[in-house]
Design an enzyme around this catalytic site. Structure first.
Site, mmCIF file in Angstrom:
data_model
loop_
_atom_site.group_PDB
_atom_site.id
_atom_site.type_symbol
_atom_site.label_atom_id
_atom_site.label_comp_id
_atom_site.label_asym_id
_atom_site.label_seq_id
_atom_site.Cartn_x
_atom_site.Cartn_y
_atom_site.Cartn_z
ATOM 1 N N ARG A 156 0.900 -1.297 4.764
ATOM 2 C CA ARG A 156 1.713 -2.200 3.774
ATOM 3 C C ARG A 156 0.872 -3.248 3.219
ATOM 4 N NH1 ARG A 156 6.875 -4.840 2.514
ATOM 5 N NH2 ARG A 156 6.787 -6.938 2.564
ATOM 6 N N TYR A 207 16.621 -10.446 0.510
ATOM 7 C CA TYR A 207 16.415 -11.687 1.676
ATOM 8 C C TYR A 207 15.388 -12.354 1.155
ATOM 9 C CZ TYR A 207 13.303 -7.466 2.114
ATOM 10 O OH TYR A 207 12.144 -6.575 1.901
ATOM 11 N N GLU A 223 12.405 -2.501 -7.746
ATOM 12 C CA GLU A 223 12.280 -1.441 -6.460
ATOM 13 C C GLU A 223 12.749 -0.082 -7.000
ATOM 14 O OE1 GLU A 223 11.102 -2.234 -3.436
ATOM 15 O OE2 GLU A 223 11.094 -4.457 -3.374
ATOM 16 N N HIS A 269 7.440 -1.935 -7.170
ATOM 17 C CA HIS A 269 7.653 -1.877 -5.707
ATOM 18 C C HIS A 269 8.522 -0.636 -5.469
ATOM 19 C CE1 HIS A 269 6.075 -5.763 -4.093
ATOM 20 N NE2 HIS A 269 6.142 -5.895 -5.450
ATOM 21 N N SER A 270 8.599 -0.057 -4.239
ATOM 22 C CA SER A 270 9.504 0.826 -3.713
ATOM 23 C C SER A 270 9.860 0.218 -2.281
ATOM 24 C CB SER A 270 9.276 2.169 -3.747
ATOM 25 O OG SER A 270 8.255 2.771 -2.709
ATOM 26 N N ALA A 282 0.771 -1.331 0.107
ATOM 27 C CA ALA A 282 0.032 0.211 0.067
ATOM 28 C C ALA A 282 0.946 1.338 0.056
ATOM 29 C CB ALA A 282 -0.900 0.143 1.315
ATOM 30 N N ARG A 283 1.928 1.398 0.792
ATOM 31 C CA ARG A 283 2.685 2.526 1.067
ATOM 32 C C ARG A 283 3.450 3.123 0.027
ATOM 33 N NH1 ARG A 283 5.858 -0.375 5.903
ATOM 34 N NH2 ARG A 283 7.468 -1.623 4.796
ATOM 35 N N GLU A 284 3.694 1.982 -1.060
ATOM 36 C CA GLU A 284 4.899 2.349 -1.915
ATOM 37 C C GLU A 284 4.144 3.432 -3.091
ATOM 38 O OE1 GLU A 284 6.053 -1.888 -2.754
ATOM 39 O OE2 GLU A 284 6.699 -1.998 -0.696
HETATM 40 ZN ZN LIG Z 1 6.886 -3.615 -1.964
#
Ligand SMILES: [Zn+2]
Length: 426
Positions: free
Chosen positions: A244, A365, A388, A313-314, A190-192
């Site tokens: 998120r 990861y 990203e 994504h970020s 959500a936050r990206e």
């Molecule tokens: Zn992400």
């Protein structure tokens, strides 16, 4: 009785959320700080990991960026309740840290006011972040204005009932219906916010700047789903900027699943939590979330035809390919590396920004149950990449509105280069 409830209602409206402006909705972060922690060795990393394992506590320290690698900073969102314990442990273990934001809520409010100030009523212009209904409206407008080139694909409904649409973009002058597909999604986290903005910029380029980009549509249709997690996206705009997950309640007090741990391929293995309150909660079962089910179904509808899946994504400037569930590389990793490097090199040559290329597990990861592994594994899409994007602003997820345009233009250079490399190879 009636008057008691009326009094209660007036009280809530007067003193509760009812009187707050949109910016003030972020008051949940009152007293929060951002702390950058840089473990120097694996022992210190594992001490820090203790706080990561506390994510079932409410509120807990939230790792906005984390890595297992020593000497790389981790960015922590720290509630006032946890600050003393965290600082005591860091000091006694001699783990270097610095407070990078002492008054987070003020920064968030300033960023939101700046965004509001830059908003133009004329529509999507990449000068401000836009809400979900505006994004949906843009897709609908394009499908009406360019009915031959841009078609809406309804993919499903979110848990809270928001209609999720993808846009299929085609060069209608070719009159072919056998084209291969490049599929792009964004906003599963959500936050990206820069990710949906980038997806919209790709749509804008391919539809509204068609003449400059028609080569990209020669053998391929592009299908773009700009917001995979609309409920979370809206919630991050109105209540919790750093939200998120999805918004479906769990059996415990905690809400939401990490949609990018919810796919049915090595589901629930390394890097996915079984704590409902954790940021990386895998969900009660694979595809428990209507949003991941919708993404799966639309991807399946292009099975055999889709040659590239790109998930935006970020942040951190990475181009990542499978596997995300284990460190072993797939047999075709060199092809994946070649396509990703085409993107990274194009961006480096254009702006100087460096993207790190490699497999998800090896560069970042392990994160089992992610959409990129599912696209590459069960769906056999030959190129599956997670991008990203660049970060900036509080916590990295909030590039200032003035940075949206340069960031999405830069990402487009890389995406275009990867698409060209895919067209040549597949
Ligand atoms: Zn992400």
């Amino acid at each position: 009785m009636y008057s008691y409830f009326r009094f209660l209602a007036i009280f809530i409206i007067t003193f509760g959320h009812g009187v707050r402006t949109e910016e003030d909705n972020y008051s949940v972060y009152e007293g929060y700080k951002l702390i950058e922690v840089t473990p120097q060795n694996t022992l210190q990393s594992s001490i820090l990991g203790y706080f990561q394992k506390q994510q079932h506590k409410i509120p807990s320290v939230n790792f906005l960026s984390s890595t297992k690698l020593p000497n790389v900073p981790n960015l922590l969102l720290v509630p006032p309740e946890s600050e003393i314990e965290l600082q005591t442990v860091l000091r006694s273990s001699k783990i270097p840290f610095k407070i990078v934001n002492n008054d987070l809520v003020t920064s968030i409010r300033a960023e939101r006011s700046e965004n509001s100030r830059r908003r133009s009523p004329t529509g999507i212009d990449f000068e401000s972040y836009r809400r979900f209904d505006e994004i949906s409206g843009y897709l609908e407008d394009l499908s009406k204005k360019y009915p031959q080139q841009a078609k809406l694909i309804p993919v499903g409904k979110s848990f809270e009932g928001r209609q999720m649409n993808a846009l299929r973009i085609t060069d209608s002058s070719e009159g072919r219906s056998d084209k291969k597909v490049i599929f792009i999604d964004a906003g599963i986290h959500a936050r990206e916010w820069i990710a949906p903005a980038t997806a919209l910029f790709v749509i804008h380029q391919l539809v509204e700047n068609f003449d400059s980009n028609r080569d990209l549509l020669k053998d391929y249709d592009w299908v773009i789903l700009p917001v995979v997690n609309p409920d979370g996206y809206e919630y991050s705009h109105t209540k919790e900027r750093f939200w998120r997950k999805t918004r479906k309640p769990n059996s415990f007090a905690c809400v939401g699943t990490d949609a990018n741990r919810n796919f049915d391929f090595h589901w629930g293995e390394t890097g996915a939590s079984n704590y409902a309150c954790a940021e990386t909660y895998r969900g009660p079962k694979a595809f428990s979330e209507p949003e991941t089910e919708a993404l799966k179904k639309v991807l399946e509808s292009f099975e055999g035809n889709c040659k590239m899946y790109l998930s935006l994504h970020s942040y951190g400037n990475y181009l990542l390919y499978p596997w995300g569930y284990e460190s072993t590389l797939p047999p075709t990793w060199q092809d994946l590396d070649e396509i990703s490097m085409a993107g990274a090199n194009a961006i480096k040559n254009a702006t100087g920004t460096e993207y790190t290329v490699g497999s998800s597990t090896n560069v970042l990861y392990a994160a089992a149950g992610a959409s990129d592994d599912y696209a590459f594994g069960p769906l056999k899409i030959p190129v599956s990449i997670t991008m990203e994007l660049s970060g900036a602003g509080s916590g990295g997820f909030d590039p200032p509105a003035s940075k949206i345009k340069p960031f999405v233009e830069e990402a487009w250079i890389g995406i275009k280069a990867m698409a060209e490399a895919v067209s040549k190879k597949y």
